[in-house]
Enzyme design. Structure first.
Site, short mmCIF file in Angstrom:
data_model
loop_
_atom_site.label_atom_id
_atom_site.label_comp_id
_atom_site.label_asym_id
_atom_site.label_seq_id
_atom_site.Cartn_x
_atom_site.Cartn_y
_atom_site.Cartn_z
N SER A 16 0.82 -1.22 0.00
CA SER A 16 0.00 0.00 0.00
C SER A 16 0.85 1.27 0.00
O SER A 16 0.59 2.20 -0.75
CB SER A 16 -0.93 0.03 1.21
OG SER A 16 -1.78 -1.08 1.19
N LYS A 64 -8.00 -6.35 11.19
CA LYS A 64 -9.19 -6.17 10.34
C LYS A 64 -10.50 -6.38 11.11
O LYS A 64 -11.52 -5.80 10.77
CB LYS A 64 -9.14 -7.11 9.13
CG LYS A 64 -8.10 -6.70 8.09
CD LYS A 64 -8.19 -7.59 6.86
CE LYS A 64 -7.11 -7.24 5.84
NZ LYS A 64 -7.31 -7.92 4.57
N GLY A 130 -9.62 -18.24 7.46
CA GLY A 130 -9.14 -16.98 8.05
C GLY A 130 -9.98 -15.80 7.57
O GLY A 130 -10.98 -15.96 6.87
#
Length: 247
Positions: A16, A64, A130
């Site tokens: 990113s 997250k 996951g």
């Protein structure tokens, strides 16, 4: 100058940061992108306090799901998935900061896999349980593909690798790997599925992109299956993140 960033731990090499800083430079956008490596999600409060000019954040492992209690609102996809990887900052009443969570993984995944789907692709196996598997599950559902998760150990709403039968392989023509098996440097590993039962009707999609062709993909290719890695998904979720921040 606008400021964006990434929270996670550990961060190491961040796609990113490189992607967005190059974008800002080439498109002459007055903005910068920073990595905030925080050992505890509670440290998010310090990041916000020390960087009042932040306009948005990306969220990576392991935060997250942990970040959700710190947000004021969630987009519908993020709520369904239970995971956030993009946070948009807006000023509410009296200039109060509002944080809204989104999931751009599902957008990147859907845009990337959709062109490969045809009439024969009605059922999918998702390897791994996951965080990423949740975005893949919802993405497939929205594209009209029913999915079953595959786990190493018996779990609710999952089947195990041992339970994959020839009939399963015949019916489930889309197989998505969300596990780290096969990722560099462990390139000689792959999920334990009956590769000999693959056909040209199968589509194998690997969320990994290093190496370009994983052993999972290679074994699929040998049987004539369509294969794709996760690089385009990575790029598309970054585009989607930028769209979210700008809207």
């Amino acid at each position: 100058m606008q400021k964006y960033g990434l929270i996670g731990y550990p961060l190491g090499h961040s796609f990113s940061k490189n992607y967005f800083n190059q974008k800002f430079e080439s498109e002459k956008i007055d903005a910068t992108y920073l990595n905030f490596e925080i050992p505890n999600i509670k440290d998010l409060k310090t990041v916000l306090k020390d960087n009042p000019e932040l306009c948005g954040l990306n969220v990576t492992i392991p935060y997250k799901e942990q970040v959700i209690p710190y947000l004021d609102d969630l987009d519908e996809d993020a709520r369904l998935i239970g995971a956030v990887n993009v946070i948009k900052f807006t000023k509410g009443l009296f200039g109060k900061l509002k944080l809204k969570g989104y999931n751009s993984d599902i957008i990147g995944f859907k845009r990337s896999i959709e062109p490969l789907l045809d009439e024969s692709h009605r059922k999918a196996l998702i390897l791994g349980t996951g965080g990423a598997s949740k975005a893949v599950f919802q993405g497939l559902k929205q594209l009209g593909v029913g999915a079953t998760l595959v786990s190493r150990k018996p779990k609710e709403f999952c089947i195990t690798y041992e339970e994959i039968t020839p009939k399963t392989m015949e019916q489930y023509t889309v197989i998505v790997n969300t596990t780290p098996l096969g990722m560099f440097p462990n390139i000689n590993t792959c999920p334990d599925i009956p590769y000999d039962l693959l056909t040209p009707k199968h589509l194998l999609y690997d969320l990994l992109y290093n190496p370009d062709e994983t052993l999972f993909m290679k074994k699929g290719k040998e049987k004539g299956a369509v294969v794709k890695n996760g690089l385009e998904m990575l790029l598309l979720q970054a585009f989607a993140g930028w769209e979210i921040w700008q809207k």
